[in-house]
Write an enzyme that holds these catalytic residues in place. Sequence first.
Site, PDB file in Angstrom:
ATOM      1  N   HIS A 143     -11.623   5.297  -2.635  1.00 55.98           N
ATOM      2  CA  HIS A 143     -12.530   4.812  -1.442  1.00 55.98           C
ATOM      3  C   HIS A 143     -12.498   6.541   0.146  1.00 55.98           C
ATOM      4  CE1 HIS A 143      -8.923   3.615  -2.136  1.00 55.98           C
ATOM      5  NE2 HIS A 143      -8.304   3.118  -1.239  1.00 55.98           N
ATOM      6  N   TYR A 153       1.597  10.151 -11.623  1.00 59.45           N
ATOM      7  CA  TYR A 153       1.430   9.035 -10.465  1.00 59.45           C
ATOM      8  C   TYR A 153      -0.063   7.577 -11.361  1.00 59.45           C
ATOM      9  CZ  TYR A 153      -2.569   6.835  -7.123  1.00 59.45           C
ATOM     10  OH  TYR A 153      -2.847   6.532  -6.453  1.00 59.45           O
ATOM     11  N   SER A 177      -4.551   1.584  -9.197  1.00 58.32           N
ATOM     12  CA  SER A 177      -5.897   2.516  -8.612  1.00 58.32           C
ATOM     13  C   SER A 177      -6.563   2.371 -10.011  1.00 58.32           C
ATOM     14  CB  SER A 177      -4.550   4.001  -8.767  1.00 58.32           C
ATOM     15  OG  SER A 177      -5.221   4.677  -9.250  1.00 58.32           O
ATOM     16  N   LEU A 208       0.946  -0.934  -0.222  1.00 54.86           N
ATOM     17  CA  LEU A 208       0.234   0.075  -0.221  1.00 54.86           C
ATOM     18  C   LEU A 208       0.876   1.891   0.179  1.00 54.86           C
ATOM     19  CD1 LEU A 208      -1.806  -2.506   0.529  1.00 54.86           C
ATOM     20  CD2 LEU A 208      -3.120  -0.662   2.969  1.00 54.86           C
ATOM     21  N   GLU A 245      -6.057   5.435 -11.235  1.00 52.77           N
ATOM     22  CA  GLU A 245      -6.397   6.697 -12.362  1.00 52.77           C
ATOM     23  C   GLU A 245      -5.381   5.229 -13.855  1.00 52.77           C
ATOM     24  OE1 GLU A 245      -5.971   9.418 -12.490  1.00 52.77           O
ATOM     25  OE2 GLU A 245      -6.982   9.456 -11.004  1.00 52.77           O
TER      26      GLU A 245
END
Length: 316
Positions: free
Chosen positions: A175, A146, A122, A74, A124
Amino acid sequence: MTRALVTGIGGQDGSYLAERLVADGVEVHALVLAADARPAHCPPDVVLHVGDVADVDATRRLVLDLSPDEVYNLAAISSVAQSWQEPDLVSRVNGMAPVALLESARLLHERGHDVRVVQASSAEIFGEPDRSPQDEGTRVRPLNPYGAAKAYAHLAVGVSRQRGLHASSLVLYNHESPRRPGQFVTRKITSTVAAIAQGRAERLVLGNLDARRDWGWAPDYVDAMVRAARVDTPRDYVIATGESHSVDDFVSAAFGAAGMDDWRHLVHTDPAFVRPADATELVGDSSLARTTLGWSPTVGFTEVVGRMVAADLESD
Ligand code: GDP
C-alpha cells in the site's frame, strides 16, 4: 475518551493512522525512536514516548502504565531488501517485539481491561503462494527474513486470541502513497519519473520488472486497522485490492501520469536490484474484510500512481 497506543508512527502508515485517530477524537500515544523525536506528518496532539519497541521491558511498562484501549503495532523494519542485510535485527523488531507487546496487552486484559490489539502483518508471510488470490486460509510459507519474522508475529496473534485477547492480524498487501519511502519500488519509480520529466535525471534503473504486486492506497489500509480494532470479534484479515499489476505496469502508468509517451529507452535493469528470492505475484482476496468490516479500497491503481507522481512533481 478512547486511548490508543501506536508504534511505528514515524512510518507511512503510522502517520496516516495518527491523523485518522486524532480526527476521530482518540487520545493518541505513540512510541518513537529518539532519532525521529517528532516524525514528519505527526499531528501535534499526539503524545510521544521515546523508546524502542524492541526494548520489551520498557514497552511492557508503557503499556501497563497507559492502559490503552487500542494498540496498533506498526513498528517494523519495513524493507524486504534490508531484511537480507540484517536478518537478526529484523527478527527482533518484526517478530519478537510484537510477541512481547501482545503479552503486555494480555496482562492488561487479565486485569479486566478491554484492550484491542491490531498487528500490521504482511503479504510476505505467504512467500510464493500456492494459490492466487490469497486469503486468510492460504498457507503461511515466507521466502525471506522479513516474511519469516512477520509470520512469527502473525501466528502469535492467533495464539493470544485463543487465550482471550482481542487481537487481529491484518495481512496487508503493498500500500502506497506520496509518504512511501524511496527504497520501495513505487516511490523510486514516481520520484525518478518526476525527476526525468523535469530534466533532473536521465534514467530509471530497476530490478525485476515482471514481479507483480497488489498495490493499494495506504490510508485505506489504516482504515481497515481501525475497523478491525472496533468490531466485536477479533480475526485475521487479508487487506488488498484484489488487482495485481507488474512493476512494468507501474512504470508505464507513472510515465503516463507525467505526460511522457516515449520513455521505454529510459528504463534499464540492473541485477543489483534483483533479490535472492522474490515472490513473483502477490494478490489478495479481501472478501472477509469486505463482508465483516464493511471495508473496501477507495482508490484504484492508476489513481494511486497518479497521486504519487503529482506529489513528486510538486515537491521539486
Ligand atoms: P515489497 O513487495 O514489500 O518487497 O515492496 P517493494 O516496493 O520493495 O518491491 C516490490 C517488487 O518490486 C518486488 O518484487 C521487487 O523485487 C520489485 N522491484 C523491481 N525493481 C526494484 C527496485 O529497484 N527496488 C525495489 N525496492 N524493488 C524492485
